[in-house]
Write an enzyme that holds these catalytic residues in place. Structure first.
Site, PDB file in Angstrom:
ATOM      1  N   GLY A 126      30.076  47.768  43.667  1.00  0.00           N
ATOM      2  CA  GLY A 126      29.024  46.901  44.212  1.00  0.00           C
ATOM      3  C   GLY A 126      28.338  47.568  45.390  1.00  0.00           C
ATOM      4  O   GLY A 126      28.065  46.936  46.408  1.00  0.00           O
TER       5      GLY A 126
ATOM      6  N   SER B 206      25.325  48.725  45.511  1.00  0.00           N
ATOM      7  CA  SER B 206      23.865  48.696  45.401  1.00  0.00           C
ATOM      8  C   SER B 206      23.194  47.891  46.501  1.00  0.00           C
ATOM      9  O   SER B 206      21.990  48.036  46.722  1.00  0.00           O
ATOM     10  CB  SER B 206      23.451  48.151  44.030  1.00  0.00           C
ATOM     11  OG  SER B 206      24.246  47.044  43.662  1.00  0.00           O
TER      12      SER B 206
ATOM     13  N   VAL C  94      33.044  46.041  36.762  1.00  0.00           N
ATOM     14  CA  VAL C  94      34.433  46.258  37.183  1.00  0.00           C
ATOM     15  C   VAL C  94      35.433  45.348  36.465  1.00  0.00           C
ATOM     16  O   VAL C  94      36.619  45.654  36.405  1.00  0.00           O
ATOM     17  CB  VAL C  94      34.622  46.108  38.719  1.00  0.00           C
ATOM     18  CG1 VAL C  94      33.867  47.191  39.464  1.00  0.00           C
ATOM     19  CG2 VAL C  94      34.228  44.712  39.196  1.00  0.00           C
TER      20      VAL C  94
ATOM     21  N   ASN D 207      34.718  46.290  46.456  1.00  0.00           N
ATOM     22  CA  ASN D 207      33.789  45.391  47.151  1.00  0.00           C
ATOM     23  C   ASN D 207      33.034  44.465  46.208  1.00  0.00           C
ATOM     24  O   ASN D 207      32.594  43.394  46.630  1.00  0.00           O
ATOM     25  CB  ASN D 207      32.803  46.259  47.958  1.00  0.00           C
ATOM     26  CG  ASN D 207      31.579  45.475  48.391  1.00  0.00           C
ATOM     27  OD1 ASN D 207      31.632  44.728  49.360  1.00  0.00           O
ATOM     28  ND2 ASN D 207      30.486  45.607  47.642  1.00  0.00           N
TER      29      ASN D 207
ATOM     30  N   TYR E  88      36.566  31.177  43.815  1.00  0.00           N
ATOM     31  CA  TYR E  88      36.368  32.319  44.720  1.00  0.00           C
ATOM     32  C   TYR E  88      37.570  32.497  45.652  1.00  0.00           C
ATOM     33  O   TYR E  88      38.085  33.603  45.837  1.00  0.00           O
ATOM     34  CB  TYR E  88      35.087  32.065  45.515  1.00  0.00           C
ATOM     35  CG  TYR E  88      34.673  33.154  46.468  1.00  0.00           C
ATOM     36  CD1 TYR E  88      34.003  34.294  46.005  1.00  0.00           C
ATOM     37  CD2 TYR E  88      34.896  33.041  47.836  1.00  0.00           C
ATOM     38  CE1 TYR E  88      33.590  35.282  46.893  1.00  0.00           C
ATOM     39  CE2 TYR E  88      34.481  34.018  48.720  1.00  0.00           C
ATOM     40  CZ  TYR E  88      33.829  35.144  48.251  1.00  0.00           C
ATOM     41  OH  TYR E  88      33.417  36.120  49.126  1.00  0.00           O
ATOM     42  N   VAL E  89      38.032  31.374  46.225  1.00  0.00           N
ATOM     43  CA  VAL E  89      39.152  31.445  47.170  1.00  0.00           C
ATOM     44  C   VAL E  89      40.429  31.899  46.454  1.00  0.00           C
ATOM     45  O   VAL E  89      41.195  32.723  46.979  1.00  0.00           O
ATOM     46  CB  VAL E  89      39.361  30.083  47.871  1.00  0.00           C
ATOM     47  CG1 VAL E  89      40.649  30.089  48.691  1.00  0.00           C
ATOM     48  CG2 VAL E  89      38.170  29.754  48.760  1.00  0.00           C
TER      49      VAL E  89
ATOM     50  N   ALA F 123      40.648  33.772  43.851  1.00  0.00           N
ATOM     51  CA  ALA F 123      40.521  35.209  43.567  1.00  0.00           C
ATOM     52  C   ALA F 123      40.721  36.042  44.834  1.00  0.00           C
ATOM     53  O   ALA F 123      41.427  37.062  44.812  1.00  0.00           O
ATOM     54  CB  ALA F 123      39.144  35.500  42.956  1.00  0.00           C
ATOM     55  N   LYS F 124      40.118  35.602  45.944  1.00  0.00           N
ATOM     56  CA  LYS F 124      40.218  36.369  47.189  1.00  0.00           C
ATOM     57  C   LYS F 124      41.630  36.312  47.788  1.00  0.00           C
ATOM     58  O   LYS F 124      42.075  37.264  48.428  1.00  0.00           O
ATOM     59  CB  LYS F 124      39.188  35.858  48.208  1.00  0.00           C
ATOM     60  CG  LYS F 124      37.736  36.133  47.809  1.00  0.00           C
ATOM     61  CD  LYS F 124      37.451  37.625  47.741  1.00  0.00           C
ATOM     62  CE  LYS F 124      35.981  37.929  47.532  1.00  0.00           C
ATOM     63  NZ  LYS F 124      35.710  39.367  47.378  1.00  0.00           N
TER      64      LYS F 124
ATOM     65  N   ILE G 244      28.749  36.889  56.692  1.00  0.00           N
ATOM     66  CA  ILE G 244      27.981  38.128  56.822  1.00  0.00           C
ATOM     67  C   ILE G 244      26.611  37.944  56.165  1.00  0.00           C
ATOM     68  O   ILE G 244      26.529  37.397  55.050  1.00  0.00           O
ATOM     69  CB  ILE G 244      28.721  39.302  56.124  1.00  0.00           C
ATOM     70  CG1 ILE G 244      30.203  39.375  56.554  1.00  0.00           C
ATOM     71  CG2 ILE G 244      27.997  40.627  56.386  1.00  0.00           C
ATOM     72  CD1 ILE G 244      30.479  39.670  58.007  1.00  0.00           C
TER      73      ILE G 244
HETATM   74  P1  NAP Z   1      25.971  40.729  47.320  1.00  0.00           P
HETATM   75  O1  NAP Z   1      24.916  41.071  48.322  1.00  0.00           O
HETATM   76  O2  NAP Z   1      25.789  39.549  46.435  1.00  0.00           O
HETATM   77  O3  NAP Z   1      26.267  42.036  46.435  1.00  0.00           O
HETATM   78  C1  NAP Z   1      27.199  41.992  45.403  1.00  0.00           C
HETATM   79  C2  NAP Z   1      27.432  43.375  44.858  1.00  0.00           C
HETATM   80  O4  NAP Z   1      28.441  43.312  43.832  1.00  0.00           O
HETATM   81  C3  NAP Z   1      26.207  43.985  44.198  1.00  0.00           C
HETATM   82  O5  NAP Z   1      26.184  45.359  44.509  1.00  0.00           O
HETATM   83  C4  NAP Z   1      26.457  43.775  42.703  1.00  0.00           C
HETATM   84  O6  NAP Z   1      25.834  44.756  41.867  1.00  0.00           O
HETATM   85  C5  NAP Z   1      27.956  43.942  42.656  1.00  0.00           C
HETATM   86  N1  NAP Z   1      28.597  43.352  41.485  1.00  0.00           N
HETATM   87  C6  NAP Z   1      28.665  42.051  41.125  1.00  0.00           C
HETATM   88  N2  NAP Z   1      29.383  41.903  40.000  1.00  0.00           N
HETATM   89  C7  NAP Z   1      29.786  43.145  39.627  1.00  0.00           C
HETATM   90  C8  NAP Z   1      30.547  43.667  38.543  1.00  0.00           C
HETATM   91  N3  NAP Z   1      31.068  42.868  37.595  1.00  0.00           N
HETATM   92  N4  NAP Z   1      30.754  45.002  38.485  1.00  0.00           N
HETATM   93  C9  NAP Z   1      30.244  45.830  39.426  1.00  0.00           C
HETATM   94  N5  NAP Z   1      29.521  45.398  40.464  1.00  0.00           N
HETATM   95  C10 NAP Z   1      29.292  44.072  40.564  1.00  0.00           C
HETATM   96  O7  NAP Z   1      27.387  40.473  48.054  1.00  0.00           O
HETATM   97  P2  NAP Z   1      27.906  40.807  49.528  1.00  0.00           P
HETATM   98  O8  NAP Z   1      27.654  39.620  50.376  1.00  0.00           O
HETATM   99  O9  NAP Z   1      27.466  42.155  49.950  1.00  0.00           O
HETATM  100  O10 NAP Z   1      29.479  40.804  49.238  1.00  0.00           O
HETATM  101  C11 NAP Z   1      30.233  41.982  48.985  1.00  0.00           C
HETATM  102  C12 NAP Z   1      31.703  41.603  48.958  1.00  0.00           C
HETATM  103  O11 NAP Z   1      32.078  40.998  50.199  1.00  0.00           O
HETATM  104  C13 NAP Z   1      32.055  40.575  47.873  1.00  0.00           C
HETATM  105  O12 NAP Z   1      33.323  40.864  47.333  1.00  0.00           O
HETATM  106  C14 NAP Z   1      32.102  39.267  48.652  1.00  0.00           C
HETATM  107  O13 NAP Z   1      32.915  38.316  48.015  1.00  0.00           O
HETATM  108  C15 NAP Z   1      32.687  39.753  49.958  1.00  0.00           C
HETATM  109  N6  NAP Z   1      32.429  38.873  51.094  1.00  0.00           N
HETATM  110  C16 NAP Z   1      31.165  38.582  51.493  1.00  0.00           C
HETATM  111  C17 NAP Z   1      30.967  37.747  52.572  1.00  0.00           C
HETATM  112  C18 NAP Z   1      29.596  37.398  53.074  1.00  0.00           C
HETATM  113  O14 NAP Z   1      29.513  36.559  53.994  1.00  0.00           O
HETATM  114  N7  NAP Z   1      28.526  37.975  52.547  1.00  0.00           N
HETATM  115  C19 NAP Z   1      32.061  37.192  53.234  1.00  0.00           C
HETATM  116  C20 NAP Z   1      33.349  37.504  52.809  1.00  0.00           C
HETATM  117  C21 NAP Z   1      33.520  38.355  51.743  1.00  0.00           C
HETATM  118  P3  NAP Z   1      24.260  44.622  41.389  1.00  0.00           P
HETATM  119  O15 NAP Z   1      23.451  44.809  42.654  1.00  0.00           O
HETATM  120  O16 NAP Z   1      24.059  45.740  40.442  1.00  0.00           O
HETATM  121  O17 NAP Z   1      24.101  43.261  40.823  1.00  0.00           O
END
Ligand code: NAP
Length: 245
Positions: A10, A12, A62, A88, A153-154, A156-157, A186
């Site tokens: 992830g 991108s 993934v 990630n 989600y919870v 899984a995490k 975030i």
């Molecule tokens: P995001 O902006 O929604 O980005 C999600 C990323 O995951 C994208 O790069 C997407 O790829 C990729 N992805 C989704 N499904 C996938 C799959 N099956 N295989 C490969 N790649 C996949 O999310 P984010 O906020 O940056 O979150 C990143 C991580 O941090 C996640 O695990 C999230 O649960 C965790 N997190 C986030 C927060 C927050 O507040 N944002 C808080 C706690 C934890 P594409 O771009 O190609 O779609």
């Protein structure tokens, strides 16, 4: 990270992009994984190259074991080794528990938890052979507190934290560390989807008085990937401005 090879799933956008650029700067070698957004993955790779590293982009879902295996093989083929895996990639499909559909449970657990398992299983062999590895799983503070509307989600995490500790125990003697980070709130597309009102409410609960940035998470991940963290394994590091203590 000079000469170290990392896979960031992830990569991108959002947190994954910031992590990939951090691991790639000044001579790091990075496989930027994406699922659907090729152009955005290319932008991450471009930023890594601007920062003095090298990168390739690789599509993979993934949640599919053969895709995870291919991702690891692409790192070995391009750069000859694999030092760091950052699990990630993650999605949300929020709803109250009673309304969660089977497909929304499966999509979230398969991406967020099984995805990490797929990558760890595929990466462990080359890392064991090298007698070096750093695995960092991106969990969430909600894994520690629970969160209404996010049972899938919870779960899984929280599962990811158990997976982290077990993998840490199994691989410690091979000089492979396995840790988790637990970000709070975030600013990314994932949280932008919640809207302005929810944003203000969340920030009220953060002692630091602001939402986190992807860069806040990237710094902590880079530390866990660095030599300075060689004796840290099986830990969960909260990155949340004090939200959960
Ligand atoms: P995001 O902006 O929604 O980005 C999600 C990323 O995951 C994208 O790069 C997407 O790829 C990729 N992805 C989704 N499904 C996938 C799959 N099956 N295989 C490969 N790649 C996949 O999310 P984010 O906020 O940056 O979150 C990143 C991580 O941090 C996640 O695990 C999230 O649960 C965790 N997190 C986030 C927060 C927050 O507040 N944002 C808080 C706690 C934890 P594409 O771009 O190609 O779609």
């Amino acid at each position: 990270m000079q000469g170290r090879v990392s896979i960031v799933t992830g990569g991108s956008r959002g947190i994954g992009r910031a992590v990939a650029v951090e691991l790639g700067k000044e001579g790091g070698l990075v496989v930027v994984n994406y699922q659907g957004r090729l152009e955005e993955a290319r932008e991450t790779a471009h930023q890594i190259e601007q920062a003095g590293g090298r990168a390739i982009v690789e599509q993979a879902d993934v949640s599919v074991a053969s895709d995870a295996q291919r991702l690891v093989e692409s790192a070995l083929a391009a750069f000859g080794r694999l030092d760091v895996v950052v699990n990630n990639a993650g999605i949300t499909r929020d709803n109250l528990l009673l309304r969660i559909k089977d497909e929304d449970w499966e999509a979230v657990v398969n991406t967020n938890l099984r995805g990490a398992f797929n990558l760890i299983r595929a990466a462990a062999r080359p890392m064991m052979k090298q007698r070096f590895g750093r695995i960092i799983n991106v969990s969430s503070v909600v894994a520690l507190t629970g969160n209404a509307g996010q049972a899938n989600y919870v779960a899984a995490k929280a599962g990811l934290i158990g997976l982290t500790k077990t993998a840490a125990r199994e691989f410690a003697s091979r000089n492979i560390t396995v840790n988790a980070v637990a970000p709070g709130f975030i600013q990314t597309e994932m949280t932008a989807a919640l809207g302005d009102e929810a944003h203000l409410k969340m920030v009220e609960q953060i002692p630091a008085g602001r939402a986190g940035t992807p860069q806040d998470v990237a710094g902590a991940v880079a530390f866990l990937a660095s030599d300075a963290a060689a004796y840290i394994t099986g830990q969960v590091l909260n990155i949340d401005g004090g939200m959960v203590m």
